[in-house]
Write an enzyme that holds these catalytic residues in place. Structure first.
Site, PDB file in Angstrom:
ATOM      1  N   ARG A  37      -0.741  15.762   7.708  1.00 60.33           N
ATOM      2  CA  ARG A  37       0.549  16.328   7.344  1.00 60.33           C
ATOM      3  C   ARG A  37       1.001  17.440   8.271  1.00 60.33           C
ATOM      4  O   ARG A  37       1.841  18.254   7.928  1.00 60.33           O
ATOM      5  CB  ARG A  37       0.504  16.795   5.887  1.00 60.33           C
ATOM      6  CG  ARG A  37       0.423  15.596   4.966  1.00 60.33           C
ATOM      7  CD  ARG A  37       0.224  15.954   3.514  1.00 60.33           C
ATOM      8  NE  ARG A  37      -0.641  14.975   2.869  1.00 60.33           N
ATOM      9  CZ  ARG A  37      -0.255  13.754   2.507  1.00 60.33           C
ATOM     10  NH1 ARG A  37       0.964  13.348   2.715  1.00 60.33           N
ATOM     11  NH2 ARG A  37      -1.117  12.932   1.936  1.00 60.33           N
ATOM     12  N   HIS A  67      -5.957   6.560  11.961  1.00 57.53           N
ATOM     13  CA  HIS A  67      -4.707   6.350  11.236  1.00 57.53           C
ATOM     14  C   HIS A  67      -3.722   7.452  11.614  1.00 57.53           C
ATOM     15  O   HIS A  67      -4.055   8.624  11.560  1.00 57.53           O
ATOM     16  CB  HIS A  67      -4.954   6.340   9.723  1.00 57.53           C
ATOM     17  CG  HIS A  67      -3.832   5.736   8.942  1.00 57.53           C
ATOM     18  ND1 HIS A  67      -2.566   6.276   8.911  1.00 57.53           N
ATOM     19  CD2 HIS A  67      -3.760   4.614   8.185  1.00 57.53           C
ATOM     20  CE1 HIS A  67      -1.789   5.517   8.154  1.00 57.53           C
ATOM     21  NE2 HIS A  67      -2.477   4.501   7.708  1.00 57.53           N
ATOM     22  N   TYR A  70       1.382  10.869   8.628  1.00 51.47           N
ATOM     23  CA  TYR A  70       2.466  10.322   7.817  1.00 51.47           C
ATOM     24  C   TYR A  70       3.845  10.807   8.255  1.00 51.47           C
ATOM     25  O   TYR A  70       4.853  10.282   7.813  1.00 51.47           O
ATOM     26  CB  TYR A  70       2.236  10.681   6.343  1.00 51.47           C
ATOM     27  CG  TYR A  70       0.994  10.039   5.790  1.00 51.47           C
ATOM     28  CD1 TYR A  70       0.797   8.664   5.935  1.00 51.47           C
ATOM     29  CD2 TYR A  70       0.016  10.784   5.142  1.00 51.47           C
ATOM     30  CE1 TYR A  70      -0.334   8.059   5.435  1.00 51.47           C
ATOM     31  CE2 TYR A  70      -1.125  10.186   4.635  1.00 51.47           C
ATOM     32  CZ  TYR A  70      -1.291   8.825   4.777  1.00 51.47           C
ATOM     33  OH  TYR A  70      -2.416   8.229   4.282  1.00 51.47           O
ATOM     34  N   HIS A 107       2.320   3.548  10.495  1.00 50.81           N
ATOM     35  CA  HIS A 107       3.464   2.943   9.818  1.00 50.81           C
ATOM     36  C   HIS A 107       4.673   3.218  10.702  1.00 50.81           C
ATOM     37  O   HIS A 107       4.951   4.373  11.001  1.00 50.81           O
ATOM     38  CB  HIS A 107       3.683   3.576   8.443  1.00 50.81           C
ATOM     39  CG  HIS A 107       2.479   3.531   7.542  1.00 50.81           C
ATOM     40  ND1 HIS A 107       2.471   4.078   6.295  1.00 50.81           N
ATOM     41  CD2 HIS A 107       1.245   2.999   7.717  1.00 50.81           C
ATOM     42  CE1 HIS A 107       1.286   3.882   5.728  1.00 50.81           C
ATOM     43  NE2 HIS A 107       0.525   3.235   6.580  1.00 50.81           N
ATOM     44  N   GLU A 142       1.338  -1.349  10.931  1.00 53.35           N
ATOM     45  CA  GLU A 142       0.906  -1.714   9.584  1.00 53.35           C
ATOM     46  C   GLU A 142       2.090  -2.176   8.740  1.00 53.35           C
ATOM     47  O   GLU A 142       3.169  -1.584   8.782  1.00 53.35           O
ATOM     48  CB  GLU A 142       0.217  -0.506   8.929  1.00 53.35           C
ATOM     49  CG  GLU A 142      -0.221  -0.786   7.506  1.00 53.35           C
ATOM     50  CD  GLU A 142      -1.152   0.291   6.945  1.00 53.35           C
ATOM     51  OE1 GLU A 142      -1.544   1.208   7.683  1.00 53.35           O
ATOM     52  OE2 GLU A 142      -1.468   0.200   5.754  1.00 53.35           O
ATOM     53  N   ASP A 177      -2.171  -4.565   5.103  1.00 54.06           N
ATOM     54  CA  ASP A 177      -2.605  -3.810   3.925  1.00 54.06           C
ATOM     55  C   ASP A 177      -2.302  -4.646   2.677  1.00 54.06           C
ATOM     56  O   ASP A 177      -1.150  -5.010   2.428  1.00 54.06           O
ATOM     57  CB  ASP A 177      -1.857  -2.470   3.881  1.00 54.06           C
ATOM     58  CG  ASP A 177      -2.386  -1.540   2.792  1.00 54.06           C
ATOM     59  OD1 ASP A 177      -2.431  -1.966   1.627  1.00 54.06           O
ATOM     60  OD2 ASP A 177      -2.746  -0.386   3.110  1.00 54.06           O
ATOM     61  N   HIS A 180       0.136  -2.955   0.144  1.00 53.32           N
ATOM     62  CA  HIS A 180       1.511  -2.935   0.642  1.00 53.32           C
ATOM     63  C   HIS A 180       2.146  -4.330   0.569  1.00 53.32           C
ATOM     64  O   HIS A 180       3.287  -4.477   0.139  1.00 53.32           O
ATOM     65  CB  HIS A 180       1.550  -2.431   2.094  1.00 53.32           C
ATOM     66  CG  HIS A 180       1.020  -1.054   2.255  1.00 53.32           C
ATOM     67  ND1 HIS A 180       0.887  -0.437   3.487  1.00 53.32           N
ATOM     68  CD2 HIS A 180       0.572  -0.147   1.350  1.00 53.32           C
ATOM     69  CE1 HIS A 180       0.389   0.777   3.324  1.00 53.32           C
ATOM     70  NE2 HIS A 180       0.179   0.975   2.035  1.00 53.32           N
ATOM     71  N   HIS A 214      -6.452  -3.575   5.612  1.00 54.21           N
ATOM     72  CA  HIS A 214      -6.620  -2.444   4.696  1.00 54.21           C
ATOM     73  C   HIS A 214      -6.757  -3.051   3.316  1.00 54.21           C
ATOM     74  O   HIS A 214      -5.801  -3.631   2.780  1.00 54.21           O
ATOM     75  CB  HIS A 214      -5.406  -1.515   4.738  1.00 54.21           C
ATOM     76  CG  HIS A 214      -5.460  -0.523   5.861  1.00 54.21           C
ATOM     77  ND1 HIS A 214      -4.384   0.253   6.204  1.00 54.21           N
ATOM     78  CD2 HIS A 214      -6.475  -0.171   6.685  1.00 54.21           C
ATOM     79  CE1 HIS A 214      -4.736   1.046   7.209  1.00 54.21           C
ATOM     80  NE2 HIS A 214      -5.994   0.810   7.527  1.00 54.21           N
ATOM     81  N   ASP A 227       3.971   2.271  -3.333  1.00 53.65           N
ATOM     82  CA  ASP A 227       2.739   2.316  -2.556  1.00 53.65           C
ATOM     83  C   ASP A 227       1.767   3.318  -3.150  1.00 53.65           C
ATOM     84  O   ASP A 227       1.831   4.499  -2.853  1.00 53.65           O
ATOM     85  CB  ASP A 227       3.083   2.677  -1.095  1.00 53.65           C
ATOM     86  CG  ASP A 227       1.844   2.814  -0.229  1.00 53.65           C
ATOM     87  OD1 ASP A 227       0.746   2.409  -0.662  1.00 53.65           O
ATOM     88  OD2 ASP A 227       1.973   3.335   0.900  1.00 53.65           O
ATOM     89  N   HIS A 229      -2.467   3.195  -4.163  1.00 53.55           N
ATOM     90  CA  HIS A 229      -3.647   2.334  -4.134  1.00 53.55           C
ATOM     91  C   HIS A 229      -4.499   2.489  -5.399  1.00 53.55           C
ATOM     92  O   HIS A 229      -4.503   3.547  -6.021  1.00 53.55           O
ATOM     93  CB  HIS A 229      -4.499   2.659  -2.905  1.00 53.55           C
ATOM     94  CG  HIS A 229      -3.731   2.532  -1.615  1.00 53.55           C
ATOM     95  ND1 HIS A 229      -4.262   2.870  -0.395  1.00 53.55           N
ATOM     96  CD2 HIS A 229      -2.477   2.079  -1.362  1.00 53.55           C
ATOM     97  CE1 HIS A 229      -3.367   2.645   0.552  1.00 53.55           C
ATOM     98  NE2 HIS A 229      -2.270   2.175  -0.007  1.00 53.55           N
ATOM     99  N   GLU A 259      -8.931   2.155   1.588  1.00 53.94           N
ATOM    100  CA  GLU A 259      -8.216   3.427   1.377  1.00 53.94           C
ATOM    101  C   GLU A 259      -8.009   3.592  -0.119  1.00 53.94           C
ATOM    102  O   GLU A 259      -6.920   3.906  -0.586  1.00 53.94           O
ATOM    103  CB  GLU A 259      -6.866   3.394   2.099  1.00 53.94           C
ATOM    104  CG  GLU A 259      -6.954   3.156   3.600  1.00 53.94           C
ATOM    105  CD  GLU A 259      -5.590   2.817   4.217  1.00 53.94           C
ATOM    106  OE1 GLU A 259      -4.838   2.026   3.603  1.00 53.94           O
ATOM    107  OE2 GLU A 259      -5.291   3.335   5.288  1.00 53.94           O
TER     108      GLU A 259
END
Ligand SMILES: [Zn+2]
Ligand SMILES: [Zn+2]
Length: 282
Positions: A37, A67, A70, A107, A142, A177, A180, A214, A227, A229, A259
């Site tokens: 972040r 990864h 975000y 993403h 992804e 994923d 997703h 994923h 989204d 998980h 994840e």
């Protein structure tokens, strides 16, 4: 033995990821290159990078995936966000190369700022062209749950991004994923739906360009565009579907990265063991 790993923390130094992965029973792995972040990724020291590499070789954990943070959005009309995204991507890609890591996944972003999907996809493609992908690393796009103006809900959209860029498939590939895809409207929870989904993936990008799965269950229902998980077999996709997914021959050589949530009762160790218990012959 099938390659299965989890997304683990790099707190205290990237080399700590190896021990954390071993603790949960993983033989592959995924990490952030730094805090997911913040914009500015900080490269590990040379000593720390070589410690990571030698511990990884010793533990035989492969492949690894970095990864992306975000905050990255290559689909935006906003020039400031776009340039910052490209800077962050390049920095993280360089760290991925420095660590000798096979894959970098992110993403692609959302068509924000008054743009439609078509303009967003072109913007992503232009961004891809400005990136220098390190030797030995494959950049992965992804699939997303497709909330709002988020790009990459369909395999053909992901393919368009690559097609419009100069890189082409090869240096760039796909990460699939399960959570997703399910929330994006791919019915992978049924036998027929899984087969059709993989057919569509094969038609759009080619299964040989699918490098990572994923593996996540979903807290939200089919086609919900949300989204979040869930533990393997305990979400809306469910155990029967995961038994088919993990035993699907077309995914046989593709590493699984989890994840899944880390809760008091269940963490990655439980989820990895669950996946292996569903696999025939593991
Ligand atoms: Zn994912
Ligand atoms: Zn997700």
């Amino acid at each position: 033995m099938k390659r299965i790993g989890a997304h683990v923390s790099i707190a205290g130094g990237v080399s700590n990821a190896i021990g954390r992965q071993r603790e949960v029973g993983g033989n592959a792995g995924q990490i952030f290159s730094s805090s997911p972040r913040t914009w500015k990724a900080e490269a590990p020291s040379r000593e720390e990078a070589s410690r990571f590499k030698s511990l990884r070789t010793e533990a035989d954990q492969r492949p690894y995936v970095v990864h992306g943070t975000y905050l990255i959005n290559l689909g935006t009309k906003n020039d400031d966000v776009y340039e910052r995204s490209l800077d962050a991507l390049q920095t993280e890609l360089d760290i991925t190369g420095q660590l000798g890591i096979e894959y970098y996944v992110f993403h692609p972003g959302a068509a924000t700022g008054g743009w439609g999907a078509d303009e967003g996809i072109s913007r992503v493609a232009e961004g891809l062209d400005r990136l220098e992908i390190p030797e030995g690393t494959t950049l992965l796009l992804e699939d997303t749950a497709g909330k709002g103006s988020t790009l990459g809900r369909t395999f053909s959209e992901l393919n368009e991004m690559v097609e419009r860029s100069g890189h082409g498939l090869g240096r760039i590939g796909i990460c699939f994923d399960t959570c997703h895809a399910f929330c994006a409207g791919y019915p992978i929870h049924t036998e027929r739906g899984l087969a059709d989904t993989l057919d569509e993936l094969d038609d759009a990008v080619g299964l040989k360009h699918l490098h990572i799965v994923h593996l996540n269950d979903s807290k939200h229902p089919f086609d919900s565009r949300k989204d979040e998980h869930a533990h393997i077999g305990m979400g809306e996709i469910g155990e029967d579907a995961f038994r088919r997914i993990v035993n699907e021959p077309r995914l046989g050589n593709v590493p699984f990265i989890l994840e899944t949530p880390v809760t008091e009762e269940r963490g990655y160790a439980w989820n990895i063991a669950k996946v292996r218990s569903l696999m025939e012959g593991e």
